[in-house]
Design a protein around this motif. Structure first.
Motif, PDB file in Angstrom:
ATOM      1  N   UNK A 120      20.418  15.233 -53.150  1.00 18.11           N
ATOM      2  CA  UNK A 120      20.958  14.483 -54.273  1.00 18.11           C
ATOM      3  C   UNK A 120      22.315  15.053 -54.635  1.00 18.11           C
ATOM      4  N   UNK A 121      23.331  14.172 -54.685  1.00 14.44           N
ATOM      5  CA  UNK A 121      24.693  14.606 -54.986  1.00 14.44           C
ATOM      6  C   UNK A 121      25.273  13.729 -56.091  1.00 14.44           C
ATOM      7  N   UNK A 122      26.116  14.324 -56.897  1.00  9.22           N
ATOM      8  CA  UNK A 122      26.784  13.584 -57.952  1.00  9.22           C
ATOM      9  C   UNK A 122      28.033  14.317 -58.388  1.00  9.22           C
ATOM     10  N   UNK A 123      29.009  13.561 -58.884  1.00  9.30           N
ATOM     11  CA  UNK A 123      30.308  14.147 -59.241  1.00  9.30           C
ATOM     12  C   UNK A 123      30.573  14.115 -60.742  1.00  9.30           C
ATOM     13  N   UNK A 124      29.575  13.713 -61.504  1.00 11.09           N
ATOM     14  CA  UNK A 124      29.769  13.604 -62.954  1.00 11.09           C
ATOM     15  C   UNK A 124      28.692  14.412 -63.678  1.00 11.09           C
ATOM     16  N   UNK A 125      28.939  14.771 -64.932  1.00  8.55           N
ATOM     17  CA  UNK A 125      27.876  15.416 -65.704  1.00  8.55           C
ATOM     18  C   UNK A 125      26.656  14.489 -65.759  1.00  8.55           C
ATOM     19  N   UNK A 126      25.469  15.064 -65.653  1.00  7.33           N
ATOM     20  CA  UNK A 126      24.260  14.260 -65.550  1.00  7.33           C
ATOM     21  C   UNK A 126      23.056  15.121 -65.899  1.00  7.33           C
ATOM     22  N   UNK A 127      22.088  14.542 -66.531  1.00  6.34           N
ATOM     23  CA  UNK A 127      20.822  15.226 -66.808  1.00  6.34           C
ATOM     24  C   UNK A 127      19.750  14.454 -66.047  1.00  6.34           C
TER      25      UNK A 127
END
Length: 193
Positions: A170-177
Protein backbone atom coordinates in the motif's frame (compact mmCIF):
# COMPACT_ATOMS: atom_id res chain seq x y z
CA UNK A 1 -18.04 -36.12 28.54
CA UNK A 2 -18.89 -37.95 25.32
CA UNK A 3 -19.34 -34.61 23.53
CA UNK A 4 -15.88 -33.52 24.72
CA UNK A 5 -14.31 -36.72 23.43
CA UNK A 6 -16.11 -36.38 20.10
CA UNK A 7 -14.96 -32.77 19.77
CA UNK A 8 -11.37 -33.74 20.62
CA UNK A 9 -11.43 -36.48 17.97
CA UNK A 10 -12.77 -34.06 15.36
CA UNK A 11 -10.20 -31.38 16.16
CA UNK A 12 -7.30 -33.83 16.19
CA UNK A 13 -3.81 -33.44 17.59
CA UNK A 14 -1.92 -30.24 16.95
CA UNK A 15 -5.03 -28.11 16.48
CA UNK A 16 -4.87 -24.60 17.85
CA UNK A 17 -7.66 -24.23 20.37
CA UNK A 18 -7.11 -20.55 21.16
CA UNK A 19 -7.08 -19.19 17.60
CA UNK A 20 -9.97 -16.79 17.08
CA UNK A 21 -12.42 -17.97 14.44
CA UNK A 22 -13.12 -15.72 11.47
CA UNK A 23 -15.63 -15.67 8.66
CA UNK A 24 -12.81 -16.71 6.29
CA UNK A 25 -11.58 -19.75 8.25
CA UNK A 26 -9.52 -20.03 11.38
CA UNK A 27 -7.14 -17.21 12.22
CA UNK A 28 -3.53 -17.94 13.09
CA UNK A 29 -2.41 -18.53 16.68
CA UNK A 30 -0.40 -15.28 16.50
CA UNK A 31 -1.92 -11.91 15.50
CA UNK A 32 -3.39 -11.93 11.99
CA UNK A 33 -6.14 -10.53 9.79
CA UNK A 34 -7.66 -13.16 7.50
CA UNK A 35 -4.56 -15.28 8.26
CA UNK A 36 -2.21 -12.52 7.04
CA UNK A 37 0.33 -12.10 9.86
CA UNK A 38 2.79 -9.62 8.35
CA UNK A 39 1.36 -6.08 8.08
CA UNK A 40 4.48 -3.92 8.15
CA UNK A 41 5.45 -0.26 8.12
CA UNK A 42 8.52 -0.26 5.87
CA UNK A 43 10.22 2.90 7.14
CA UNK A 44 9.66 4.56 3.74
CA UNK A 45 7.85 7.84 4.33
CA UNK A 46 6.92 9.31 7.69
CA UNK A 47 4.38 6.97 9.28
CA UNK A 48 3.04 6.06 12.72
CA UNK A 49 4.26 3.49 13.52
CA UNK A 50 7.53 4.24 11.71
CA UNK A 51 8.51 0.58 11.27
CA UNK A 52 7.36 -2.86 12.37
CA UNK A 53 3.95 -4.46 12.74
CA UNK A 54 0.73 -2.49 12.27
CA UNK A 55 -1.37 -5.12 14.06
CA UNK A 56 -3.22 -4.06 17.19
CA UNK A 57 -5.84 -5.89 19.30
CA UNK A 58 -9.34 -4.78 18.33
CA UNK A 59 -12.63 -6.18 19.71
CA UNK A 60 -11.61 -9.83 20.00
CA UNK A 61 -9.57 -9.76 16.79
CA UNK A 62 -6.92 -7.60 15.17
CA UNK A 63 -6.74 -4.48 13.03
CA UNK A 64 -3.79 -3.04 11.11
CA UNK A 65 -3.55 0.70 11.71
CA UNK A 66 -1.18 3.25 10.22
CA UNK A 67 -1.05 7.01 9.80
CA UNK A 68 0.75 8.58 6.85
CA UNK A 69 2.25 11.99 7.71
CA UNK A 70 3.48 14.70 5.32
CA UNK A 71 3.22 14.98 1.53
CA UNK A 72 5.69 12.22 0.58
CA UNK A 73 5.50 8.59 -0.55
CA UNK A 74 4.65 6.13 2.24
CA UNK A 75 4.93 2.33 1.99
CA UNK A 76 3.08 -0.40 3.95
CA UNK A 77 3.73 -4.06 3.12
CA UNK A 78 1.57 -7.19 3.48
CA UNK A 79 3.48 -10.42 2.79
CA UNK A 80 1.01 -12.87 1.23
CA UNK A 81 2.82 -16.01 2.44
CA UNK A 82 3.61 -14.44 5.85
CA UNK A 83 7.34 -14.41 5.13
CA UNK A 84 9.42 -12.47 2.62
CA UNK A 85 10.66 -15.52 0.69
CA UNK A 86 7.16 -16.90 0.05
CA UNK A 87 5.01 -16.26 -2.98
CA UNK A 88 1.51 -17.19 -4.13
CA UNK A 89 -0.02 -17.98 -7.51
CA UNK A 90 -3.12 -15.78 -7.67
CA UNK A 91 -3.74 -16.30 -11.40
CA UNK A 92 -6.98 -18.22 -10.73
CA UNK A 93 -8.31 -15.65 -8.22
CA UNK A 94 -10.91 -13.06 -9.24
CA UNK A 95 -9.59 -10.60 -6.64
CA UNK A 96 -9.86 -9.75 -2.97
CA UNK A 97 -12.30 -8.26 -0.48
CA UNK A 98 -10.91 -5.59 1.78
CA UNK A 99 -12.55 -4.07 4.84
CA UNK A 100 -10.89 -0.74 5.62
CA UNK A 101 -11.21 2.96 6.31
CA UNK A 102 -9.01 5.71 4.86
CA UNK A 103 -9.19 9.48 5.14
CA UNK A 104 -7.62 9.97 1.66
CA UNK A 105 -7.02 7.97 -1.53
CA UNK A 106 -4.06 5.58 -1.74
CA UNK A 107 -2.95 2.72 -4.00
CA UNK A 108 -2.22 -0.97 -3.63
CA UNK A 109 0.57 -2.50 -5.70
CA UNK A 110 0.82 -6.19 -6.57
CA UNK A 111 4.51 -6.98 -6.14
CA UNK A 112 5.93 -10.17 -7.68
CA UNK A 113 8.90 -12.05 -6.24
CA UNK A 114 11.05 -11.46 -9.35
CA UNK A 115 10.47 -7.68 -9.35
CA UNK A 116 10.02 -6.85 -5.67
CA UNK A 117 11.97 -3.60 -5.33
CA UNK A 118 11.19 -0.21 -6.83
CA UNK A 119 8.00 1.76 -7.36
CA UNK A 120 7.37 0.70 -10.98
CA UNK A 121 4.57 -1.78 -10.21
CA UNK A 122 1.05 -2.58 -11.34
CA UNK A 123 -1.39 -0.86 -8.99
CA UNK A 124 -5.01 -0.02 -8.41
CA UNK A 125 -6.60 2.85 -6.53
CA UNK A 126 -7.88 2.34 -2.99
CA UNK A 127 -10.46 5.13 -2.66
CA UNK A 128 -10.92 7.27 0.42
CA UNK A 129 -13.81 6.28 2.65
CA UNK A 130 -13.80 9.63 4.49
CA UNK A 131 -12.82 7.66 7.59
CA UNK A 132 -15.83 5.30 7.45
CA UNK A 133 -15.34 1.52 7.55
CA UNK A 134 -16.31 -0.12 4.22
CA UNK A 135 -15.97 -3.52 2.55
CA UNK A 136 -14.90 -3.31 -1.10
CA UNK A 137 -13.95 -5.83 -3.79
CA UNK A 138 -10.73 -5.26 -5.76
CA UNK A 139 -10.67 -7.23 -9.00
CA UNK A 140 -7.61 -8.94 -10.46
CA UNK A 141 -8.94 -8.25 -13.97
CA UNK A 142 -6.00 -6.73 -15.90
CA UNK A 143 -8.08 -3.69 -16.87
CA UNK A 144 -8.54 -2.80 -13.18
CA UNK A 145 -4.76 -2.33 -12.70
CA UNK A 146 -2.63 0.46 -14.10
CA UNK A 147 0.60 2.37 -13.48
CA UNK A 148 1.51 5.85 -12.29
CA UNK A 149 3.90 7.85 -14.51
CA UNK A 150 5.58 9.22 -11.36
CA UNK A 151 6.48 5.70 -10.20
CA UNK A 152 7.30 4.21 -13.60
CA UNK A 153 5.91 1.43 -15.77
CA UNK A 154 6.88 -2.18 -14.98
CA UNK A 155 8.72 -4.20 -17.64
CA UNK A 156 6.66 -7.33 -16.91
CA UNK A 157 2.98 -8.16 -17.44
CA UNK A 158 0.28 -7.99 -14.81
CA UNK A 159 -0.54 -11.64 -15.59
CA UNK A 160 3.02 -12.69 -14.71
CA UNK A 161 2.86 -10.71 -11.45
CA UNK A 162 -0.23 -12.69 -10.43
CA UNK A 163 1.61 -16.01 -10.83
CA UNK A 164 4.38 -15.05 -8.40
CA UNK A 165 2.75 -12.61 -5.99
CA UNK A 166 4.93 -11.94 -2.95
CA UNK A 167 2.99 -9.09 -1.41
CA UNK A 168 0.42 -6.38 -1.59
CA UNK A 169 2.07 -3.03 -0.94
CA UNK A 170 0.00 0.00 0.00
CA UNK A 171 1.45 3.34 -1.10
CA UNK A 172 0.25 6.90 -0.78
CA UNK A 173 1.67 10.40 -1.14
CA UNK A 174 -0.69 12.33 1.11
CA UNK A 175 -1.41 12.41 4.84
CA UNK A 176 -3.85 9.60 5.58
CA UNK A 177 -5.24 7.62 8.50
CA UNK A 178 -5.82 3.97 7.48
CA UNK A 179 -7.44 1.12 9.39
CA UNK A 180 -7.51 -2.37 7.82
CA UNK A 181 -9.96 -4.93 9.27
CA UNK A 182 -10.09 -7.57 6.53
CA UNK A 183 -8.24 -8.69 3.41
CA UNK A 184 -9.53 -11.97 1.99
CA UNK A 185 -8.14 -13.12 -1.36
CA UNK A 186 -10.56 -15.32 -3.29
CA UNK A 187 -9.19 -18.86 -3.63
CA UNK A 188 -6.08 -18.26 -1.50
CA UNK A 189 -5.56 -19.28 2.13
CA UNK A 190 -2.35 -17.88 3.65
CA UNK A 191 -0.26 -20.37 5.64
CA UNK A 192 0.11 -19.56 9.35
CA UNK A 193 3.69 -19.37 10.57
Amino acid sequence: MIASLLLASLIGPGAVANAAPSRHGCECATPSIDRLQQWLASGEGTTVPATGSLLVRERGGYAAKVTFLNAEWHVVVVWLGNQFEAQADLSKSAGFWMTYSATDDLYVQLRPASHWSGGDKWLTKVPSTDGKMVKKFFSFAPGAWTTLPELGKPNYSFASALTEARGLVFVGKTPNKIDFRGLAIEGYRPPCL
